[in-house]
Design an enzyme around this catalytic site. Sequence first.
Site, PDB file in Angstrom:
ATOM      1  N   ALA A  75      21.690 -48.548 -32.236  1.00 17.20           N
ATOM      2  CA  ALA A  75      21.200 -48.013 -30.965  1.00 17.20           C
ATOM      3  C   ALA A  75      22.294 -47.250 -30.240  1.00 17.20           C
ATOM      4  O   ALA A  75      22.060 -46.160 -29.700  1.00 17.20           O
ATOM      5  CB  ALA A  75      20.668 -49.147 -30.090  1.00 17.20           C
ATOM      6  N   ASN A 110      25.424 -56.051 -35.703  1.00 18.85           N
ATOM      7  CA  ASN A 110      24.448 -56.522 -36.687  1.00 18.85           C
ATOM      8  C   ASN A 110      23.863 -55.385 -37.508  1.00 18.85           C
ATOM      9  O   ASN A 110      23.362 -55.607 -38.612  1.00 18.85           O
ATOM     10  CB  ASN A 110      23.313 -57.282 -35.989  1.00 18.85           C
ATOM     11  N   SER A 111      23.914 -54.171 -36.978  1.00 15.79           N
ATOM     12  CA  SER A 111      23.413 -53.021 -37.739  1.00 15.79           C
ATOM     13  C   SER A 111      24.215 -52.815 -39.011  1.00 15.79           C
ATOM     14  O   SER A 111      23.697 -52.274 -39.992  1.00 15.79           O
ATOM     15  CB  SER A 111      23.485 -51.751 -36.884  1.00 15.79           C
ATOM     16  N   GLY A 151      20.398 -55.724 -43.783  1.00  9.80           N
ATOM     17  CA  GLY A 151      19.917 -54.943 -44.921  1.00  9.80           C
ATOM     18  C   GLY A 151      19.560 -53.527 -44.536  1.00  9.80           C
ATOM     19  O   GLY A 151      19.477 -52.648 -45.399  1.00  9.80           O
ATOM     20  N   ALA A 152      19.320 -53.291 -43.240  1.00  4.04           N
ATOM     21  CA  ALA A 152      19.088 -51.957 -42.673  1.00  4.04           C
ATOM     22  C   ALA A 152      17.815 -51.279 -43.160  1.00  4.04           C
ATOM     23  O   ALA A 152      17.689 -50.063 -43.079  1.00  4.04           O
ATOM     24  CB  ALA A 152      20.298 -51.053 -42.907  1.00  4.04           C
ATOM     25  N   ASP A 189      26.295 -60.329 -23.947  1.00  3.65           N
ATOM     26  CA  ASP A 189      27.082 -59.786 -22.833  1.00  3.65           C
ATOM     27  C   ASP A 189      26.296 -58.787 -21.991  1.00  3.65           C
ATOM     28  O   ASP A 189      26.376 -58.792 -20.761  1.00  3.65           O
ATOM     29  CB  ASP A 189      28.343 -59.089 -23.356  1.00  3.65           C
ATOM     30  N   ARG A 194       8.383 -64.347 -40.784  1.00  7.61           N
ATOM     31  CA  ARG A 194       9.637 -65.089 -40.876  1.00  7.61           C
ATOM     32  C   ARG A 194       9.552 -66.438 -40.173  1.00  7.61           C
ATOM     33  O   ARG A 194      10.066 -67.440 -40.678  1.00  7.61           O
ATOM     34  CB  ARG A 194      10.764 -64.254 -40.266  1.00  7.61           C
ATOM     35  N   HIS A 217      17.375 -63.345 -34.824  1.00 10.72           N
ATOM     36  CA  HIS A 217      17.108 -62.259 -33.875  1.00 10.72           C
ATOM     37  C   HIS A 217      16.596 -62.856 -32.573  1.00 10.72           C
ATOM     38  O   HIS A 217      15.799 -63.789 -32.581  1.00 10.72           O
ATOM     39  CB  HIS A 217      16.051 -61.311 -34.455  1.00 10.72           C
ATOM     40  N   GLU A 235      18.304 -54.594 -29.553  1.00  8.50           N
ATOM     41  CA  GLU A 235      18.037 -56.025 -29.415  1.00  8.50           C
ATOM     42  C   GLU A 235      18.333 -56.557 -28.021  1.00  8.50           C
ATOM     43  O   GLU A 235      17.862 -57.635 -27.657  1.00  8.50           O
ATOM     44  CB  GLU A 235      18.838 -56.806 -30.461  1.00  8.50           C
TER      45      GLU A 235
END
Length: 582
Positions: free
Chosen positions: A143, A170-171, A175-176, A352, A411, A521, A550
Amino acid sequence: MHYKKSIIGIAVTATAIIAGCQVTHQIVKSQGTAQGKHGEVQVETTFKDGHIVAIDVLKQKENKVLAGAVFKDVKQAIIDNNSIEVDGIAGATVTSKALKEAVGKSIEAAGVTLVATASAKKSEALTPAEYTYDVVIIGSGGAGFSAGLEAIAAGRSAVIIEKMPIIGGNSLISGAEMNVAGSWVQKNMGITDSKELFISDTLKGGDFKGDPEMVKTMVDNAVGAAEWLRDYVKVEFYPDQLFQFGGHSVKRALIPKGHTGAEVISKFSIKADEVGLPIHTNTKAEKLIQDQTGRIVGVEAAHNGKTITYHAKRGVVIATGGFSSNMEMRKKYNPELDERYGSTGHAGGTGDGIVMAEKIHAAAKNMGYIQSYPICSPTSGAIALIADSRFFGAVLINQKGERFVEELERRDVISHAILAQPGRYTYVLWNQDIENVAHTVEMHQGELKEFTKDGLMYKVDTLEEAAKVFNIPEDKLLSTIKDVNHYAATGKDEAFNHRSGLVDLSKGPYWILKATPSVHHTMGGLVVDTRTRVLDEQGKVIPGLFAAGEVTGLTHGTNRLGGNAYTDIIVYGRIAGQEAAK
C-alpha cells in the site's frame, strides 16, 4: 562448514608463524560458509593488520529484499566494529546469523587474531531535523509503495518512512497472490469469472460484515491495479497458473514469480529508485501533526534517538499494516488469541498507525475481527507457503488418519476445525502429481529444509511410510486416501464437497507436513471512505489524512479471503496516493 584460505603479499614462513613474529602490511583472504534460511551463505573476508577490511558475499539464496539489508548493514557493522558480535537485522535473523557465522568461519580459516577496537559508530551523513514533501507515506509495504508511486506520477514530491530496517512488511513475506476477476491469465486459461461473482464471494466470505462499497471499489479496480503492477512496476506473474483460495468460486489469484512477495517488493524498490521516491528506513512515525484547523500537516518521527519532523504540504498516508504481532492489542480486542498462538506477521506489525490516528480522534472499527491462517509452523508460527499445495489437491488429515474439513473452506473455518482435532494440529499430504502442478516444494526449498530439520515434514515413498513417521493409524490413512482416490475419479467429494475437485493420490512419492493455525490478518482498523480519506469518531473526514491496506477496517468483514489482501493494498494504496496528491 567449508572454508579455504589464501595469503597475498609478504610470504610468511612456518618458522615466523611458530615464533609468533608479527608481520605488518599482510593481506589475508579467506572464505567461510554457513547455512542461511534458503541455502548456504558463502563469504570471502579480507584482513589487514588484524582488521577486517572487506567482506564479499560469494554465494547466497536468501530472500533478495531481506538479504539486501543484511549484506549491506550487518556486513558494514562487522567491518566497523572489527567483530562479528554485532546486532542482526530484525525480521532477517536467520540470514543475519548466517552472515556472521560465515565471517566467523573465515576468521578461523585465516588464523587471524582481530585487533580489539573501541565500539565504532557507523559513519553516516548528518540527518536533517526536518523535511518537507507534498505527500508523506508511513509504511513501505504494498500500500505504501503504491501510494508513493502514484503521488510521484501526479507530479508531487513524496517520501516513504519505515520504522523497520527492511522494507516490505507483510507484503514482502506473504505469498503475494492477488485476486482479479477478468485478468489476462484467466483469459489464457479459459476461466469464466465476473466482478459480480468476486464481490459476492468476498462479502459472503466476511459474513456480509464487509462494507459493500469498499468491496465494490476494490473489485472494480482490481484489473487495472494488476496490469499496473505488470506493465509499470514490472512485476512478473505466471501466465498460465492461478490459485483458487478458500471461499472463492473460481481460480482468480495471480501468482508472482517465485511465489512470494519478494518479486513485488523488489520491483517496487527498483521503480522507487527510478522515479526518485526516497525511503527512510529505521524511522518510526510517532505523532501526526495537526494545524489550527485540524488538518494533518505532517509527521513526527524518531530516527537513531533523534526527532525528525516531516512536513506534508498535501497529505499523509498511513500504510502501516495491522497488529497481528502486538500481543497486548490482540488480547485487548480478541482475548482468545493469546500467547498460545504464533503470528505469521513480521515483527513490525504492531498497530502503530491505528494507535497514532486514534490519538487525533480517528475512528476505528471491527477491531475484534482477527484471522488465523490454518497452515503454519507449530514451532515458529510462520506461514507454511510450501503447503500451498492445498490449492492444487493436497488433503488435510488429523492424527486419527481422517479428513475433517473441506481443504478449500474459508481460513477461519479450517482453523477452527484444526483446533478441534486431537492435539490441535493437522497434517498436509500431497504427492508428486500435485507437486508437478503446484511447484511448492521446488519454490520453497528453504521451508523444506527448515521443516525437515524440525521434524515437521517428511518426503516418503509410500502412504505406509507417511503413517509411520507421525504415528498415524496406517489402516485408517489408507482407507481415507482410498476414498479420496474414489472421489477424484468420480469428480464428487461425498465427504466434504471439495469445490475444486480432489486429485488421485495413489502414486508416490509423498510429502507430509505437520501444521497448526497462527494469527495472520487483522480485519479491523481505521474507518475510511472509498477515497481512502480517514474519518473521525463523528464520521467526518479528517483533512489531509489518508489510509490504505491492513491498517483500515471496513473491506473484509469478519474474515478475509485468501488473495484479497494484495488486491486491497494495491487498489487502495494507489487511490490514497492519487487523493493525497490532489
